[in-house]
Scaffold this active site. Structure first.
Site, PDB file in Angstrom:
ATOM      1  N   CYS A 154      50.603  62.268  -0.391  1.00  0.00           N
ATOM      2  CA  CYS A 154      50.039  61.469  -1.480  1.00  0.00           C
ATOM      3  C   CYS A 154      48.580  61.203  -1.107  1.00  0.00           C
ATOM      4  CB  CYS A 154      50.842  60.177  -1.590  1.00  0.00           C
ATOM      5  SG  CYS A 154      50.366  59.143  -2.952  1.00  0.00           S
TER       6      CYS A 154
ATOM      7  N   CYS B  57      42.272  63.905   8.028  1.00  0.00           N
ATOM      8  CA  CYS B  57      41.710  65.229   8.283  1.00  0.00           C
ATOM      9  C   CYS B  57      41.599  65.400   9.796  1.00  0.00           C
ATOM     10  CB  CYS B  57      40.337  65.325   7.629  1.00  0.00           C
ATOM     11  SG  CYS B  57      39.424  66.808   8.093  1.00  0.00           S
TER      12      CYS B  57
ATOM     13  N   HIS C 264      40.282  59.458   6.404  1.00  0.00           N
ATOM     14  CA  HIS C 264      41.564  59.055   5.818  1.00  0.00           C
ATOM     15  C   HIS C 264      41.788  59.810   4.511  1.00  0.00           C
ATOM     16  CE1 HIS C 264      44.812  56.388   4.468  1.00  0.00           C
ATOM     17  NE2 HIS C 264      44.196  56.346   3.304  1.00  0.00           N
TER      18      HIS C 264
ATOM     19  N   CYS D 234      38.426  68.754   2.425  1.00  0.00           N
ATOM     20  CA  CYS D 234      38.055  67.401   2.819  1.00  0.00           C
ATOM     21  C   CYS D 234      36.664  67.084   2.288  1.00  0.00           C
ATOM     22  CB  CYS D 234      38.080  67.310   4.338  1.00  0.00           C
ATOM     23  SG  CYS D 234      37.454  65.755   4.969  1.00  0.00           S
TER      24      CYS D 234
ATOM     25  N   CYS E 147      52.835  59.691  -9.553  1.00  0.00           N
ATOM     26  CA  CYS E 147      52.525  58.464  -8.820  1.00  0.00           C
ATOM     27  C   CYS E 147      51.070  58.067  -9.049  1.00  0.00           C
ATOM     28  CB  CYS E 147      52.807  58.626  -7.325  1.00  0.00           C
ATOM     29  SG  CYS E 147      51.738  59.820  -6.508  1.00  0.00           S
TER      30      CYS E 147
ATOM     31  N   ARG F 192      56.002  64.709   0.608  1.00  0.00           N
ATOM     32  CA  ARG F 192      55.015  64.418  -0.430  1.00  0.00           C
ATOM     33  C   ARG F 192      53.755  63.878   0.216  1.00  0.00           C
ATOM     34  NH1 ARG F 192      54.117  59.570  -3.593  1.00  0.00           N
ATOM     35  NH2 ARG F 192      56.037  58.703  -2.757  1.00  0.00           N
TER      36      ARG F 192
ATOM     37  N   CYS G 116      34.132  66.627   5.537  1.00  0.00           N
ATOM     38  CA  CYS G 116      33.617  67.703   6.391  1.00  0.00           C
ATOM     39  C   CYS G 116      33.814  69.094   5.806  1.00  0.00           C
ATOM     40  CB  CYS G 116      34.281  67.643   7.766  1.00  0.00           C
ATOM     41  SG  CYS G 116      36.028  68.113   7.733  1.00  0.00           S
TER      42      CYS G 116
ATOM     43  N   CYS H 123      37.454  65.653  10.925  1.00  0.00           N
ATOM     44  CA  CYS H 123      36.499  64.539  10.927  1.00  0.00           C
ATOM     45  C   CYS H 123      37.199  63.193  11.024  1.00  0.00           C
ATOM     46  CB  CYS H 123      35.614  64.582   9.683  1.00  0.00           C
ATOM     47  SG  CYS H 123      36.479  64.213   8.152  1.00  0.00           S
TER      48      CYS H 123
ATOM     49  N   HIS I  19      48.786  59.183   2.475  1.00  0.00           N
ATOM     50  CA  HIS I  19      50.009  59.007   3.252  1.00  0.00           C
ATOM     51  C   HIS I  19      50.984  60.130   2.945  1.00  0.00           C
ATOM     52  CE1 HIS I  19      48.308  54.942   3.455  1.00  0.00           C
ATOM     53  NE2 HIS I  19      48.936  54.859   4.613  1.00  0.00           N
TER      54      HIS I  19
ATOM     55  N   ASP J   2      59.920  62.082   0.118  1.00  0.00           N
ATOM     56  CA  ASP J   2      60.605  62.265  -1.162  1.00  0.00           C
ATOM     57  C   ASP J   2      59.998  63.401  -1.981  1.00  0.00           C
ATOM     58  OD1 ASP J   2      58.217  61.141  -1.823  1.00  0.00           O
ATOM     59  OD2 ASP J   2      59.040  59.344  -2.745  1.00  0.00           O
TER      60      ASP J   2
HETATM   61 ZN   LIG Z   1      37.381  66.207   7.235  1.00  0.00          ZN
END
Ligand SMILES: [Zn+2]
Length: 141
Positions: A122, A99, A105, A50, A68, A120, A53, A102, A108, A112
């Site tokens: 992504c 995560c 974001h 991440c 993708c 997956r 953090c 922390c 998603h 598939d």
């Molecule tokens: Zn984090």
């Protein structure tokens, strides 16, 4: 850095620590443009953590080419490392991945992906930092 502890910082602190791009993705749930991130096409062996953090999230062993435009993984290092949230923004039903430490974001998750999980993840490159595997270390069985 100890593990398991939650990381909670003010938005001001995050803004100071993260690059504008990282801040937009991790804290404001932004999405980088496809095929622009650092890692979507990376095949190097190592560990993805991440960017907020430092918690380790994904291994290159589970990364696959999904074309993708974002780094895609079929599993997280450990199911406790990520958290899932229903996301109904943009008129779509999606599952957001964050995560667990922390709350940043990441991206998603979709159904598939390849076997064995069929998932997956992504993930935005901006929410990850990559640490190459040490030379000479043997791949996992
Ligand atoms: Zn984090």
């Amino acid at each position: 850095m100890s593990t398991g502890e939650k990381v909670a910082k003010s938005e001001e602190e995050w803004k100071k620590e993260l690059s504008p791009e990282q801040y937009q993705v991790l804290r404001e749930k932004g999405t980088e443009r496809p095929f622009t991130g650092k890692y979507w096409d990376s095949k190097e062996r190592g560990t993805y953590s991440c960017a907020g953090c430092g918690q380790e999230l994904f291994e290159s062993d589970t990364k696959f080419e999904s074309f993708c435009g974002w780094p895609s993984f079929w599993d997280a290092i450990d199911k406790t490392k990520v958290a899932y949230h229903e996301d109904n923004s943009l008129g779509m039903r999606r599952v957001e991945v964050t995560c667990s430490r922390c709350g940043g974001h990441l991206g998603h998750i979709f159904d598939d992906g390849p076997r064995p999980t069929g998932k997956r993840f992504c993930i935005n490159s901006a929410s990850l930092t990559f640490k190459p595997a040490e030379a000479g270390s043997s791949p996992k069985p």
